[in-house]
Design a protein around this motif. Sequence first.
Motif, PDB file in Angstrom:
ATOM      1  N   LYS A 259      30.211  55.293  87.879  1.00  9.92           N
ATOM      2  CA  LYS A 259      31.377  56.104  88.226  1.00  9.92           C
ATOM      3  C   LYS A 259      30.957  57.255  89.135  1.00  9.92           C
ATOM      4  O   LYS A 259      31.588  57.511  90.155  1.00  9.92           O
ATOM      5  CB  LYS A 259      32.051  56.615  86.958  1.00  9.92           C
ATOM      6  N   HIS A 260      29.872  57.943  88.780  1.00  2.00           N
ATOM      7  CA  HIS A 260      29.397  59.064  89.595  1.00  2.00           C
ATOM      8  C   HIS A 260      28.924  58.595  90.975  1.00  2.00           C
ATOM      9  O   HIS A 260      29.155  59.278  91.970  1.00  2.00           O
ATOM     10  CB  HIS A 260      28.297  59.830  88.863  1.00  2.00           C
TER      11      HIS A 260
ATOM     12  N   THR B  16      33.732  62.684  76.873  1.00  2.00           N
ATOM     13  CA  THR B  16      32.680  62.955  77.854  1.00  2.00           C
ATOM     14  C   THR B  16      33.216  62.867  79.273  1.00  2.00           C
ATOM     15  O   THR B  16      32.551  63.284  80.202  1.00  2.00           O
ATOM     16  CB  THR B  16      31.523  61.951  77.699  1.00  2.00           C
ATOM     17  N   ASN B  17      34.424  62.342  79.440  1.00  2.00           N
ATOM     18  CA  ASN B  17      35.003  62.207  80.767  1.00  2.00           C
ATOM     19  C   ASN B  17      35.981  63.318  81.101  1.00  2.00           C
ATOM     20  O   ASN B  17      36.942  63.112  81.817  1.00  2.00           O
ATOM     21  CB  ASN B  17      35.680  60.845  80.927  1.00  2.00           C
TER      22      ASN B  17
ATOM     23  N   THR C 273      34.048  52.936  82.844  1.00  2.00           N
ATOM     24  CA  THR C 273      33.536  53.761  81.752  1.00  2.00           C
ATOM     25  C   THR C 273      32.021  53.914  81.860  1.00  2.00           C
ATOM     26  O   THR C 273      31.416  54.616  81.060  1.00  2.00           O
ATOM     27  CB  THR C 273      33.878  53.127  80.385  1.00  2.00           C
ATOM     28  N   HIS C 274      31.423  53.267  82.832  1.00  2.00           N
ATOM     29  CA  HIS C 274      29.986  53.361  83.054  1.00  2.00           C
ATOM     30  C   HIS C 274      29.735  54.644  83.858  1.00  2.00           C
ATOM     31  O   HIS C 274      30.033  54.715  85.050  1.00  2.00           O
ATOM     32  CB  HIS C 274      29.495  52.133  83.819  1.00  2.00           C
ATOM     33  N   VAL C 275      29.193  55.661  83.207  1.00  2.00           N
ATOM     34  CA  VAL C 275      29.092  57.002  83.790  1.00  2.00           C
ATOM     35  C   VAL C 275      28.306  57.009  85.096  1.00  2.00           C
ATOM     36  O   VAL C 275      28.748  57.592  86.089  1.00  2.00           O
ATOM     37  CB  VAL C 275      28.478  57.987  82.767  1.00  2.00           C
ATOM     38  N   GLU C 276      27.155  56.362  85.111  1.00  2.00           N
ATOM     39  CA  GLU C 276      26.317  56.382  86.314  1.00  2.00           C
ATOM     40  C   GLU C 276      27.019  55.712  87.494  1.00  2.00           C
ATOM     41  O   GLU C 276      27.030  56.234  88.607  1.00  2.00           O
ATOM     42  CB  GLU C 276      24.989  55.692  86.028  1.00  2.00           C
TER      43      GLU C 276
ATOM     44  N   LEU D 238      38.213  62.008  87.438  1.00  2.00           N
ATOM     45  CA  LEU D 238      38.082  62.499  86.058  1.00  2.00           C
ATOM     46  C   LEU D 238      39.191  63.514  85.794  1.00  2.00           C
ATOM     47  O   LEU D 238      38.940  64.712  85.678  1.00  2.00           O
ATOM     48  CB  LEU D 238      36.713  63.157  85.854  1.00  2.00           C
TER      49      LEU D 238
ATOM     50  N   SER E 253      29.628  48.175  80.110  1.00  2.00           N
ATOM     51  CA  SER E 253      29.187  49.279  79.249  1.00  2.00           C
ATOM     52  C   SER E 253      29.103  48.880  77.785  1.00  2.00           C
ATOM     53  O   SER E 253      28.695  49.673  76.957  1.00  2.00           O
ATOM     54  CB  SER E 253      30.161  50.451  79.378  1.00  2.00           C
TER      55      SER E 253
END
Length: 181
Positions: free
Chosen positions: A80-81, A121-122, A75-78, A109, A18
């Motif tokens: 992680k989801h 944001t998390n 920490t990489h949102v995509e 989260l 990230s």
Amino acid sequence: MTYRNVVSAVVRALAAESINSTGGCDFEPKVQCAKQKGQIVGKEASFLLDCWVFGRLHKALNQQHWRVLVAKYSTHVERKHTAIAELTRSVGSPAPKRFLHCAVVTWALPKRPGMDGKRSTNVLPAGWYEMDNWSDEPYPIKTQERWRREIRKALEREVDEALLLAQVLLDAEGLIETKAA
């Protein structure tokens, strides 16, 4: 360079992807720039090691262990989801699908003490952390608590297994500090 412990190594390695704007361990331009000045030292060397650890762990761990580490520490949102969605499909539980999904999401989260989601944001909206919103059907609170507890225990057990395997791998490479007693 060595890491203090396996968790710090995993966190740094997962954060390495990230660091740049393209999302991924884009270390080659940094290494080429550092080579022009001589040897690779400092931040570039640390970043290169983090990227190497990322690749090594990704290749060495099985998919389930990798997913659980990404869901918990990335920490990489995509990514992680994506890991959360894949874990939701792989975790066994008698709970309804929506409840299971919400339990995995809130495990990955967690609500931070004293945070309302204003600066991070998390952090999910407050309604996500209320179990009554996790199902359309009314289930006894004890049943919901048992389901959540069992789901979280299963996920934490997988995290522990993944960290143990990562510890063995990183110890073999001499990347974890060892302190004399």
